[in-house]
Every structure is written in structure tokens, then in C-alpha cells.
Design an enzyme around this catalytic site. Structure first.
Site, mmCIF file in Angstrom:
data_model
loop_
_atom_site.group_PDB
_atom_site.id
_atom_site.type_symbol
_atom_site.label_atom_id
_atom_site.label_comp_id
_atom_site.label_asym_id
_atom_site.label_seq_id
_atom_site.Cartn_x
_atom_site.Cartn_y
_atom_site.Cartn_z
ATOM 1 N N LYS A 34 4.185 12.498 -30.631
ATOM 2 C CA LYS A 34 3.004 13.065 -29.601
ATOM 3 C C LYS A 34 2.412 14.039 -30.493
ATOM 4 O O LYS A 34 3.049 14.755 -31.203
ATOM 5 C CB LYS A 34 3.312 13.367 -28.370
ATOM 6 C CG LYS A 34 4.174 14.453 -28.156
ATOM 7 C CD LYS A 34 4.963 14.422 -26.980
ATOM 8 C CE LYS A 34 5.713 15.780 -26.608
ATOM 9 N NZ LYS A 34 6.790 15.726 -25.580
ATOM 10 N N ARG A 89 7.326 16.980 -12.740
ATOM 11 C CA ARG A 89 6.000 16.534 -13.648
ATOM 12 C C ARG A 89 5.791 15.070 -13.351
ATOM 13 O O ARG A 89 5.677 14.539 -12.262
ATOM 14 C CB ARG A 89 5.991 16.836 -14.940
ATOM 15 C CG ARG A 89 4.964 17.004 -15.794
ATOM 16 C CD ARG A 89 5.070 17.593 -17.200
ATOM 17 N NE ARG A 89 6.038 16.889 -17.962
ATOM 18 C CZ ARG A 89 6.252 16.800 -19.373
ATOM 19 N NH1 ARG A 89 5.656 18.038 -19.992
ATOM 20 N NH2 ARG A 89 7.152 16.352 -19.875
ATOM 21 N N TYR A 129 -10.158 44.767 -37.466
ATOM 22 C CA TYR A 129 -11.016 45.036 -36.158
ATOM 23 C C TYR A 129 -10.175 45.901 -35.447
ATOM 24 O O TYR A 129 -9.006 45.644 -35.101
ATOM 25 C CB TYR A 129 -11.177 43.624 -35.425
ATOM 26 C CG TYR A 129 -12.080 42.741 -36.231
ATOM 27 C CD1 TYR A 129 -13.375 42.905 -36.495
ATOM 28 C CD2 TYR A 129 -11.711 41.440 -36.528
ATOM 29 C CE1 TYR A 129 -14.362 42.024 -36.848
ATOM 30 C CE2 TYR A 129 -12.668 40.549 -37.223
ATOM 31 C CZ TYR A 129 -13.955 40.928 -37.477
ATOM 32 O OH TYR A 129 -14.742 39.905 -37.991
ATOM 33 N N MET A 184 -10.333 35.666 -37.953
ATOM 34 C CA MET A 184 -10.364 34.107 -38.149
ATOM 35 C C MET A 184 -9.971 33.575 -39.428
ATOM 36 O O MET A 184 -9.174 32.621 -39.536
ATOM 37 C CB MET A 184 -11.855 33.965 -37.720
ATOM 38 C CG MET A 184 -11.908 32.213 -37.296
ATOM 39 S SD MET A 184 -13.555 31.795 -36.970
ATOM 40 C CE MET A 184 -13.830 32.412 -35.418
HETATM 41 C C1 LIG Z 1 7.900 15.849 -25.859
HETATM 42 C C2 LIG Z 1 8.981 15.026 -25.326
HETATM 43 C C3 LIG Z 1 10.289 14.910 -25.818
HETATM 44 C C4 LIG Z 1 10.721 15.481 -26.943
HETATM 45 O O1 LIG Z 1 11.187 16.739 -27.055
HETATM 46 P P1 LIG Z 1 11.722 17.584 -27.713
HETATM 47 O O2 LIG Z 1 12.377 18.610 -26.960
HETATM 48 O O3 LIG Z 1 10.759 17.970 -28.582
HETATM 49 O O4 LIG Z 1 12.987 16.670 -28.710
HETATM 50 C C5 LIG Z 1 11.025 13.877 -25.201
HETATM 51 N N1 LIG Z 1 10.817 13.270 -23.792
HETATM 52 C C6 LIG Z 1 9.660 13.722 -23.204
HETATM 53 C C7 LIG Z 1 9.446 13.052 -21.727
HETATM 54 C C8 LIG Z 1 8.452 14.688 -23.812
HETATM 55 O O5 LIG Z 1 7.522 14.816 -23.364
#
Ligand SMILES: *Cc1c(COP(=O)(O)O)cnc(C)c1O
Length: 382
Positions: free
Chosen positions: A42, A140, A270, A318
Site C-alpha cells: 500500500k 479499526r 528562517y 522547503m
Molecule cells: C500495513 C498493514 C500491514 C503491514 O504492516 P507492517 O508492520 O508494515 O509489516 C499488515 N496488515 C495490515 C492490515 C496493514 O494495514
């Protein structure tokens, strides 16, 4: 050595795909051979680039890919027709009809979603694969473990849906093994309450990277979902997973734009938050928070030039960041600077960078911006 590209580089990320492949193989080797490997890719494969990372993980033998959004799923589908893909996050109703179109498995967390996805399957005239998610304490996604059996039954009864897996997600696998054990127990209990369940015919998964530290090597679990560790980063310092010997995949580099000498007492950047205590030589780097150098690194972080640490002076801006190079023998415009990664025997890890930024490695990787080209090292060395 600064890679040669069509446009001279000011700030770039180097992605070592050979290391990624070795990491997958090492993680697999640390697990029982029946464990399936769900590669979590992801957020543009944690900022590494979805296309390149997924292609290499396909080559390395990942069993399934997990993503967060439909557009990520669509991109993957194009890359690997037929490759199993699981969408981890809840969908909004307008997205439902895209599920069969992209042939992705979706996560079910409620009876309402069963109805929605069954209707989408009927409209498309094809079955939709689902993984039932059980909330064992993450709070969640997922159906609360004590009432999961009704949603399980509803999926079984829905003509358009195929149950392909059941899973849960840990809230604290990196720092609370007792609660993780409790979540595992709740998950097993929920499964035990499901009528006619044959776990061996489904993917049963719970462990993310940190979960591997306390993984149960026997059923019902038969798959793991790995994100961070495949990129060579440990989920916590002192992690038992150091034994896996995963190597960093990601390096973050920039260059020196300008070198100049300034008198003691001069304020830097800054807001005049740093004042030089002695006559100093500073280097102005060609990257800033617009590239992903968190502003919290102001007056706190450091970079590597010529293998030596150079502290960041004043506020990160930036497009430019100022560092102290008074202690270096030679430094000139164009020199390579390492923000994250190895340089001449020295290293700044994603974890150290994240500590300066008061965040976690996951967020650091997602914060490297679009402006930063990703360069891929593709050598096949395994
Ligand atoms: C992102 C995620 C993972 C992977 O987790 P890591 O700690 O990066 O290995 C696994 N399961 C779900 C549901 C996630 O959202």
C-alpha cells in the site's frame, strides 16, 4: 557515486530491488514452509514505487498482494493479470462496482458490507472474493470478535461471495506481546465459533512484520502480511527480527549546492533559531521539506557528507537545508549528501531519521514527495 540520469539530480531515492528480493527470501526462510506470503504494498509500496516493487516481489514469489485503495489494486492488476490482490481498507459504496471489474478480493467488516458486495457481484454477474476481518482489539476495521459468527454465516449464505480468507490485525505487536497474545486468543475463539469452518481451505492471517516476533508456527495461521520488514527495516529497536538479516532497500540522497564561510554570531535560516558559535563553513543542500526532510529535523538531524556526520543548522526550508561542514577537509558544490542510507562506512537509518522527526519509519517512507525521483537498482544478485 551520483547516478547519471537525463536531468542532473538534486535529490533522489535509490531503491535496491535486489535487496528487496533477498529480504523476501530471508523472511520466507525464517517461517514454516506452509506459510503464505502476503506482500503489503500500500501507499506506493511504502514510498518505494508500487510498480517496480510489486514486479520484483512477483519475481521473488510473493503469494498475494495487499493494498489500501482501488487505484492501487487497479495498477497491480494491470501488472499481474490473475495475481491475487486483497484490499485492506473499507470502501465507499460508489467503489463497489469496481471490485469485480479489477478482480480484487475485499475485506468484509460488517453485515452491511456483505449485502453491498453481494449486490455488486450480482450486478456484475461474477463472484467477489472476500476476506472476513475480525476486530480482536485494534478498534479499526473488522467485525467485533464476539459477534463475528453472524457475519461469517452471512458471507457463507451469500450466493455471489466466495470466502477466501479470515484475518485480524494487531494494535501493539511491536510493544505489547501480552495484548498480542490476547488478540490471537480472541481470534482463535472466534474461528471456533464458526459453523463448518475448514481453516485449511482458507488464508488465515494475522501477523504483520512485528507479529513475526511472536508468531505461532502452527495452525490455524497459514499466511503472514509483511510490509516494513521486506524493506529491510525492523519494527522496533532490539527486535528479534534482526536475525532475519533483512537489508535496507531505501536510500535518500541530495547534494551540496553552495559552500560558504560565515562569521561567528551569524543567525542561520528562517526565524534565526541557530546562531553560529564560531566562524563556520556551512553547506546549503539542494533539498528541504518539499522533498521529505521533515521540518522537525531543524537544529536536530544530521546528514552524511564524505562519510562524516554534519549537523543540520537552523530550520529546514522547503527546498534547501543548511548543514555545518566546518569539520570537513573538502566539500564543494555538487558533492553527494546522504540523508538516509550508507555512505563510506557510515549510516543514517530510516529509524534514526524517524526519531529526529518524532515519527515512525512507515511515515518517513510515505513522506518522501513526488518531486523525488526513485532510481532502481535492479541487479539480479540473490
Ligand atoms: C500495513 C498493514 C500491514 C503491514 O504492516 P507492517 O508492520 O508494515 O509489516 C499488515 N496488515 C495490515 C492490515 C496493514 O494495514
Amino acid at each position: 557515486m551520483i547516478p547519471r540520469t537525463q536531468v542532473p539530480l538534486r535529490c533522489w531515492a535509490e531503491i535496491d530491488l535486489a535487496a528487496l528480493e533477498r529480504n523476501l527470501r530471508r523472511i520466507r526462510a525464517s517461517l514454516p514452509s506452509f506459510m503464505r506470503y502476503v506482500a503489503v504494498v500500500k501507499a506506493d509500496a511504502y514510498g518505494h514505487g508500487l510498480h517496480q516493487v510489486a514486479a520484483r516481489l512477483m519475481h521473488a514469489g510473493a503469494d498475494l498482494f495487499a493494498v489500501a485503495t482501488l487505484s492501487e489494486a487497479a495498477a497491480l492488476r494491470e501488472l499481474g493479470p490473475g495475481w491475487p490482490i486483497l484490499l485492506l481498507s473499507p470502501l465507499v459504496p460508489e467503489e463497489d462496482d469496481y471490485i469485480p471489474r479489477h478482480d480484487v478480493a475485499v475485506t468484509v467488516s460488517s453485515a452491511d458490507e456483505v449485502d453491498r458486495f453481494a449486490a455488486a457481484a450480482e450486478r456484475a454477474g461474477r463472484k467477489i472474493s472476500v476476506h472476513l476481518k475480525i476486530d480482536t482489539g485494534m478498534g479499526r476495521a473488522g467485525v467485533w470478535h464476539e459477534t463475528a459468527a453472524t457475519v461469517y454465516q452471512k458471507i457463507r449464505d451469500a450466493a455471489g461471495l466466495t470466502l477466501a480468507g479470515i484475518y485480524t490485525h494487531y494494535s501493539s505487536s511491536d510493544d505489547d506481546p501480552a495484548f498480542t497474545a490476547e488478540q490471537r486468543q480472541r481470534f482463535r475463539q472466534a474461528l471456533a465459533s464458526f459453523d463448518g469452518l475448514d481453516p485449511t481451505s482458507l488464508l488465515i492471517h494475522a501477523d504483520n512484520s512485528a507479529g513475526l516476533e511472536t508468531i505461532e508456527r502452527a495452525g490455524p495461521f497459514n499466511a503472514v502480511r509483511i510490509g516494513l520488514l521486506q524493506f529491510g527495516i525492523l519494527p522496533r529497536t532490539g527486535s528479534l527480527l534482526a536475525d532475519v538479516h533483512a537489508e535496507p532497500v531505501f536510500s535518500f540522497r541530495t547534494r551540496v549546492g553552495l559552500v560558504k564561510d560565515l562569521p561567528a554570531g551569524t543567525a542561520i535560516s528562517y526565524g534565526q533559531t541557530h546562531r553560529l558559535e564560531r566562524p563556520s563553513r556551512i553547506a546549503v543542500l539542494t533539498a528541504g521539506y518539499g522533498d521529505g526532510i521533515n521540518r522537525l529535523l531543524s537544529n536536530r538531524g544530521a546528514v552524511l557528507i564524505g562519510g562524516r556526520r554534519c549537523p543540520i543548522l537552523g530550520r529546514v526550508t522547503m527546498d534547501q537545508t543548511i548543514v555545518d561542514v566546518t569539520h570537513l577537509d573538502t566539500v564543494k558544490s555538487g558533492d553527494e549528501v546522504t540523508l538516509i542510507g550508507h555512505q563510506q562506512g557510515a549510516e543514517i537509518s530510516v529509524t534514526e531519521f524517524s526519531t529526529w522527526a518524532e515519527t515512525i519509519p512507515w511515515e518517513t517512507l510515505c513522506s518522501v514527495t513526488k518531486r523525488v525521483p526513485r532510481l532502481y537498482r535492479t541487479a539480479l544478485g540473490v
